[in-house]
Design a protein around this motif. Structure first.
Motif, PDB file in Angstrom:
ATOM      1  N   VAL A  93     -23.530 -54.529  -2.418  1.00  0.00           N
ATOM      2  CA  VAL A  93     -23.191 -55.523  -3.445  1.00  0.00           C
ATOM      3  C   VAL A  93     -23.124 -54.870  -4.816  1.00  0.00           C
ATOM      4  CG1 VAL A  93     -24.064 -57.582  -4.635  1.00  0.00           C
ATOM      5  CG2 VAL A  93     -24.067 -57.482  -2.147  1.00  0.00           C
ATOM      6  N   GLY A  94     -24.064 -53.973  -5.106  1.00  0.00           N
ATOM      7  CA  GLY A  94     -24.063 -53.282  -6.392  1.00  0.00           C
ATOM      8  C   GLY A  94     -22.828 -52.422  -6.578  1.00  0.00           C
ATOM      9  N   SER A  95     -22.429 -51.715  -5.545  1.00  0.00           N
ATOM     10  CA  SER A  95     -21.222 -50.886  -5.665  1.00  0.00           C
ATOM     11  C   SER A  95     -19.986 -51.755  -5.855  1.00  0.00           C
ATOM     12  CB  SER A  95     -21.071 -49.988  -4.440  1.00  0.00           C
ATOM     13  OG  SER A  95     -20.841 -50.776  -3.293  1.00  0.00           O
ATOM     14  N   LEU A  96     -19.980 -52.920  -5.247  1.00  0.00           N
ATOM     15  CA  LEU A  96     -18.857 -53.834  -5.428  1.00  0.00           C
ATOM     16  C   LEU A  96     -18.827 -54.375  -6.855  1.00  0.00           C
ATOM     17  CD1 LEU A  96     -17.886 -55.277  -2.274  1.00  0.00           C
ATOM     18  CD2 LEU A  96     -17.302 -56.776  -4.133  1.00  0.00           C
ATOM     19  N   VAL A  97     -19.993 -54.746  -7.392  1.00  0.00           N
ATOM     20  CA  VAL A  97     -20.063 -55.290  -8.755  1.00  0.00           C
ATOM     21  C   VAL A  97     -19.666 -54.223  -9.768  1.00  0.00           C
ATOM     22  CG1 VAL A  97     -21.691 -56.108 -10.517  1.00  0.00           C
ATOM     23  CG2 VAL A  97     -21.735 -57.082  -8.222  1.00  0.00           C
ATOM     24  N   ILE A  98     -20.135 -53.005  -9.563  1.00  0.00           N
ATOM     25  CA  ILE A  98     -19.811 -51.931 -10.507  1.00  0.00           C
ATOM     26  C   ILE A  98     -18.350 -51.506 -10.360  1.00  0.00           C
ATOM     27  CG2 ILE A  98     -20.308 -49.501 -11.042  1.00  0.00           C
ATOM     28  CD1 ILE A  98     -23.228 -50.120 -10.384  1.00  0.00           C
ATOM     29  N   SER A 131      -9.756 -53.951 -11.163  1.00  0.00           N
ATOM     30  CA  SER A 131      -8.944 -54.991 -11.798  1.00  0.00           C
ATOM     31  C   SER A 131      -7.934 -54.346 -12.750  1.00  0.00           C
ATOM     32  CB  SER A 131      -9.830 -55.972 -12.556  1.00  0.00           C
ATOM     33  OG  SER A 131     -10.450 -55.318 -13.640  1.00  0.00           O
ATOM     34  N   GLN A 132      -6.782 -55.009 -12.895  1.00  0.00           N
ATOM     35  CA  GLN A 132      -5.753 -54.492 -13.783  1.00  0.00           C
ATOM     36  C   GLN A 132      -6.085 -54.898 -15.206  1.00  0.00           C
ATOM     37  OE1 GLN A 132      -2.094 -55.998 -12.349  1.00  0.00           O
ATOM     38  NE2 GLN A 132      -2.039 -54.613 -10.595  1.00  0.00           N
ATOM     39  N   ASP A 133      -5.926 -53.960 -16.116  1.00  0.00           N
ATOM     40  CA  ASP A 133      -6.255 -54.204 -17.518  1.00  0.00           C
ATOM     41  C   ASP A 133      -5.055 -54.884 -18.184  1.00  0.00           C
ATOM     42  OD1 ASP A 133      -7.646 -54.227 -19.845  1.00  0.00           O
ATOM     43  OD2 ASP A 133      -7.252 -52.128 -20.339  1.00  0.00           O
ATOM     44  N   GLN A 134      -5.231 -56.122 -18.654  1.00  0.00           N
ATOM     45  CA  GLN A 134      -4.140 -56.890 -19.251  1.00  0.00           C
ATOM     46  C   GLN A 134      -3.751 -56.337 -20.621  1.00  0.00           C
ATOM     47  OE1 GLN A 134      -2.419 -59.166 -17.733  1.00  0.00           O
ATOM     48  NE2 GLN A 134      -3.691 -59.111 -15.901  1.00  0.00           N
ATOM     49  N   SER A 135      -4.712 -55.819 -21.382  1.00  0.00           N
ATOM     50  CA  SER A 135      -4.391 -55.315 -22.722  1.00  0.00           C
ATOM     51  C   SER A 135      -3.525 -54.065 -22.638  1.00  0.00           C
ATOM     52  CB  SER A 135      -5.672 -55.026 -23.510  1.00  0.00           C
ATOM     53  OG  SER A 135      -6.421 -54.019 -22.843  1.00  0.00           O
ATOM     54  N   ALA A 136      -3.718 -53.244 -21.639  1.00  0.00           N
ATOM     55  CA  ALA A 136      -2.889 -52.044 -21.483  1.00  0.00           C
ATOM     56  C   ALA A 136      -1.455 -52.441 -21.148  1.00  0.00           C
ATOM     57  CB  ALA A 136      -3.454 -51.152 -20.392  1.00  0.00           C
ATOM     58  N   ARG A 137      -1.264 -53.516 -20.420  1.00  0.00           N
ATOM     59  CA  ARG A 137       0.086 -53.976 -20.082  1.00  0.00           C
ATOM     60  C   ARG A 137       0.824 -54.457 -21.334  1.00  0.00           C
ATOM     61  NH1 ARG A 137       0.575 -57.642 -14.729  1.00  0.00           N
ATOM     62  NH2 ARG A 137       1.164 -55.951 -13.354  1.00  0.00           N
TER      63      ARG A 137
END
Length: 78
Positions: free
Chosen positions: A51-56, A62-68
């Protein structure tokens, strides 16, 4: 030089399938409280690590919207 093998009757194989042992295996030892607690603790540690590895790791996946938006604005200025 070579020995000749004697023929072996296979009747004993048919009888072996019907043979049942009257010797029972010894009963399993009961786990102590410490062993049960250790197994639970190990299981919880493994689950917590997953669970910790998934949270981290989720922000990296996730795709960064600001970079787009920056990229699209830069491409519009050409």
């Amino acid at each position: 030089m070579f020995r000749r093998r004697e023929s072996v009757p296979f009747a004993f194989l048919a009888e072996a399938d019907r043979f049942r042992s009257n010797v029972a295996p010894p009963p399993r030892e009961r786990s102590s409280v410490g062993q049960i607690a250790g197994r639970w603790l190990l299981g919880l540690t493994i689950v917590a690590a997953l669970v910790g590895s998934l949270v981290i790791g989720m922000p990296a996946l996730s795709q960064d919207q600001s970079a787009r938006t920056q990229q699209s604005q830069a491409s519009e200025g050409r």
